[in-house]
Design a protein around this motif. Structure first.
Motif, PDB file in Angstrom:
ATOM      1  N   ASN A 243     -53.184 -50.440  -8.830  1.00 34.21           N
ATOM      2  CA  ASN A 243     -51.733 -50.310  -8.655  1.00 34.21           C
ATOM      3  C   ASN A 243     -51.375 -49.163  -7.715  1.00 34.21           C
ATOM      4  O   ASN A 243     -50.537 -49.299  -6.823  1.00 34.21           O
ATOM      5  CB  ASN A 243     -51.054 -50.071 -10.009  1.00 34.21           C
ATOM      6  CG  ASN A 243     -50.911 -51.344 -10.821  1.00 34.21           C
ATOM      7  OD1 ASN A 243     -51.164 -52.438 -10.322  1.00 34.21           O
ATOM      8  ND2 ASN A 243     -50.508 -51.208 -12.071  1.00 34.21           N
ATOM      9  N   ILE A 244     -52.013 -48.027  -7.925  1.00 37.04           N
ATOM     10  CA  ILE A 244     -51.661 -46.833  -7.151  1.00 37.04           C
ATOM     11  C   ILE A 244     -52.193 -46.920  -5.724  1.00 37.04           C
ATOM     12  O   ILE A 244     -51.532 -46.495  -4.770  1.00 37.04           O
ATOM     13  CB  ILE A 244     -52.172 -45.567  -7.874  1.00 37.04           C
ATOM     14  CG1 ILE A 244     -51.402 -45.395  -9.195  1.00 37.04           C
ATOM     15  CG2 ILE A 244     -52.025 -44.330  -6.992  1.00 37.04           C
ATOM     16  CD1 ILE A 244     -51.865 -44.246 -10.056  1.00 37.04           C
ATOM     17  N   LYS A 246     -52.392 -49.422  -3.837  1.00 35.96           N
ATOM     18  CA  LYS A 246     -51.522 -50.263  -2.999  1.00 35.96           C
ATOM     19  C   LYS A 246     -50.452 -49.424  -2.303  1.00 35.96           C
ATOM     20  O   LYS A 246     -49.956 -49.795  -1.241  1.00 35.96           O
ATOM     21  CB  LYS A 246     -50.857 -51.349  -3.858  1.00 35.96           C
ATOM     22  CG  LYS A 246     -51.811 -52.451  -4.299  1.00 35.96           C
ATOM     23  CD  LYS A 246     -51.081 -53.599  -4.970  1.00 35.96           C
ATOM     24  CE  LYS A 246     -50.498 -53.216  -6.305  1.00 35.96           C
ATOM     25  NZ  LYS A 246     -49.899 -54.375  -7.020  1.00 35.96           N
ATOM     26  N   LYS A 247     -50.112 -48.274  -2.908  1.00 37.51           N
ATOM     27  CA  LYS A 247     -49.056 -47.418  -2.359  1.00 37.51           C
ATOM     28  C   LYS A 247     -49.607 -46.212  -1.606  1.00 37.51           C
ATOM     29  O   LYS A 247     -49.011 -45.756  -0.632  1.00 37.51           O
ATOM     30  CB  LYS A 247     -48.153 -46.919  -3.496  1.00 37.51           C
ATOM     31  CG  LYS A 247     -47.565 -48.019  -4.363  1.00 37.51           C
ATOM     32  CD  LYS A 247     -46.847 -47.410  -5.562  1.00 37.51           C
ATOM     33  CE  LYS A 247     -46.448 -48.471  -6.569  1.00 37.51           C
ATOM     34  NZ  LYS A 247     -45.824 -47.880  -7.778  1.00 37.51           N
ATOM     35  N   ARG A 248     -50.733 -45.682  -2.102  1.00 33.37           N
ATOM     36  CA  ARG A 248     -51.286 -44.455  -1.515  1.00 33.37           C
ATOM     37  C   ARG A 248     -52.795 -44.613  -1.322  1.00 33.37           C
ATOM     38  O   ARG A 248     -53.500 -44.994  -2.246  1.00 33.37           O
ATOM     39  CB  ARG A 248     -51.021 -43.257  -2.441  1.00 33.37           C
ATOM     40  CG  ARG A 248     -49.555 -42.928  -2.669  1.00 33.37           C
ATOM     41  CD  ARG A 248     -48.958 -42.222  -1.460  1.00 33.37           C
ATOM     42  NE  ARG A 248     -49.593 -40.951  -1.188  1.00 33.37           N
ATOM     43  CZ  ARG A 248     -49.030 -39.765  -1.412  1.00 33.37           C
ATOM     44  NH1 ARG A 248     -47.828 -39.693  -1.949  1.00 33.37           N
ATOM     45  NH2 ARG A 248     -49.660 -38.646  -1.099  1.00 33.37           N
ATOM     46  N   SER A 350     -49.645 -46.350 -14.868  1.00 35.15           N
ATOM     47  CA  SER A 350     -49.636 -46.103 -13.422  1.00 35.15           C
ATOM     48  C   SER A 350     -48.459 -45.212 -13.036  1.00 35.15           C
ATOM     49  O   SER A 350     -48.613 -44.242 -12.277  1.00 35.15           O
ATOM     50  CB  SER A 350     -49.559 -47.430 -12.658  1.00 35.15           C
ATOM     51  OG  SER A 350     -50.640 -48.277 -12.996  1.00 35.15           O
ATOM     52  N   SER A 351     -47.291 -45.526 -13.574  1.00 37.29           N
ATOM     53  CA  SER A 351     -46.093 -44.730 -13.272  1.00 37.29           C
ATOM     54  C   SER A 351     -46.238 -43.301 -13.786  1.00 37.29           C
ATOM     55  O   SER A 351     -45.832 -42.342 -13.120  1.00 37.29           O
ATOM     56  CB  SER A 351     -44.854 -45.380 -13.897  1.00 37.29           C
ATOM     57  OG  SER A 351     -44.611 -46.645 -13.331  1.00 37.29           O
ATOM     58  N   GLU A 354     -48.454 -41.336 -11.468  1.00 33.66           N
ATOM     59  CA  GLU A 354     -47.728 -41.021 -10.228  1.00 33.66           C
ATOM     60  C   GLU A 354     -46.690 -39.929 -10.454  1.00 33.66           C
ATOM     61  O   GLU A 354     -46.533 -39.025  -9.620  1.00 33.66           O
ATOM     62  CB  GLU A 354     -47.044 -42.279  -9.691  1.00 33.66           C
ATOM     63  CG  GLU A 354     -48.021 -43.310  -9.157  1.00 33.66           C
ATOM     64  CD  GLU A 354     -47.325 -44.582  -8.709  1.00 33.66           C
ATOM     65  OE1 GLU A 354     -47.397 -44.887  -7.511  1.00 33.66           O
ATOM     66  OE2 GLU A 354     -46.707 -45.257  -9.558  1.00 33.66           O
TER      67      GLU A 354
END
Length: 387
Positions: A243-244, A246-248, A350-351, A354
């Motif tokens: 999940n993470i 995909k963003k970073r 995941s949130s 982050e």
């Protein structure tokens, strides 16, 4: 004359219950008890308890292997292990048999009481709380109730497990007490600073042929320390990484540990195309020394007792994300930088990672006095003296 204590545990590999046995053995010796330790059938890594105690000048003739004591249910071996325990308790003329782990706890309770010894069992998380079929749960409850007939006292490492034991009528209320695990605060002196810990991690990864040609200081690191058992929920740790990532792309994920699920976890890493993101470098002895290489400790367990890794993370001052299982909320009730999430809530975990990772400033966690080794030892001695 010194009282003789026999500490028994099924497996000797490095883990929370094993850490408890080692720490308690050292504490008891310091407080004028004669201590013997018995461990189940030795496997590839089952010498951890012995190696730790020998390093502390523990007498080798006080260490014993119970050859047929194994984790899996095996009627023949269980029968043999039962009589091996009787023989050992009788030979050593033990005063108090202190049992750890489910199999040792069941066989040892009956063996100890047959010989009219005082019997204490420490529950490091009850097996009937694991995810299993209804029939298995009933079977495990039956075994715990049966074994508890032969126990003078049960120690749970969390209030959660004490409440569960009373709810299922495992033992009478006056025969059970919760005593949290504890750490020696002096261990803080061994914890490396962030730069040194990251340098160590870079060397560990490169030695295992991982992370080649990259600089560890270019990445933020999310970490965990766990044996690769299903109850540790490490598949969810890998899904958090997915999940993470995909963003970073400047974040990597590390798990110190090993065991039978390695192949399954490695397949998931490959399937999710995370081979350059999630790394499993294996067991790192004294892993607590290097925790400051992690920006966040992430515990994804499905079942827990009172995990030492969280106590170590508090001692190291590391922010924590963890699932709300077992005694975890008790460990973290006063932590300053922590987020608790429901079990298997991948999005929530995941949130939470982050949010901590990208927060401008996180307050430094600390180990409360109530979770120090001295408190655990003192309360355990009170149990012995009450028998």
């Amino acid at each position: 004359m010194k009282k003789k204590i026999l500490l028994v545990i099924t497996q000797g590999e490095e883990g929370g219950a094993q850490r408890y046995v080692v720490d308690l053995a050292k504490y008891l010796i310091q407080h004028n008890y004669e201590v013997f330790v018995a461990v189940g059938a030795a496997g590839e890594r089952d010498n951890w308890i012995f190696s730790q105690l020998i390093a502390e000048k523990f007498e080798k003739n006080h260490l014993f292997v119970v050859p047929d004591l194994v984790r899996e249910i095996n009627p023949l071996k269980d029968f043999l292990a039962f009589f091996e325990l009787i023989k050992l308790i009788k030979f050593l003329n033990i005063d108090i048999v202190h049992l750890n782990s489910s199999k040792a706890g069941i066989l040892g309770s009956i063996a100890g009481k047959i010989l009219n010894k005082k019997v204490v069992f420490t529950a490091h998380g009850f097996v009937f709380n694991e995810q299993s079929s209804f029939l298995k749960k009933i079977f495990y409850l039956f075994l715990e109730r049966l074994a508890s007939v032969f126990r003078d006292k049960i120690i749970t490492v969390s209030e959660f497990d004490k409440i569960e034991a009373l709810k299922y009528k495992i033992i009478a209320p006056e025969k059970i007490v919760a005593i949290h695990n504890g750490l020696d605060p002096e261990l803080a002196k061994n914890i490396l600073d962030k730069k040194s810990a990251k340098n160590f991690l870079q060397k560990v990864l490169q030695k295992r042929g991982l992370f080649a040609g990259k600089n560890i200081f270019d990445y933020k690191i999310i970490g965990s320390v766990a044996n690769f058992y299903p109850v540790k929920g490490l598949e969810n740790f890998i899904k958090i990484a997915y999940n993470i990532h995909k963003k970073r792309q400047d974040i990597i994920f590390i798990v110190f540990g090993d065991d039978g699920q390695r192949n399954k976890l490695e397949r998931l890493i490959v399937d999710l195309k995370l081979s350059e993101v999630v790394f499993l470098p294996g067991i790192v002895p004294g892993a607590y020394k290097y925790l400051k290489c992690f920006e966040v400790i992430c515990l994804t367990s499905i079942k827990e007792g009172f995990p030492y890794i969280l106590l170590e993370a508090l001692l190291a001052g590391i922010p924590i994300v963890a699932t709300k299982v077992g005694g975890v909320p008790e460990v973290l009730k006063n932590a300053l930088s922590v987020k608790l999430v429901e079990v298997k809530d991948i999005e929530g975990l995941s949130s939470a990672v982050e949010n901590i990772l990208f927060k401008e400033k996180n307050e430094e966690n600390q180990l409360p006095v109530e979770f120090e080794m001295g408190e655990m030892g003192r309360k355990t001695l009170q149990v012995y003296e009450s028998l």
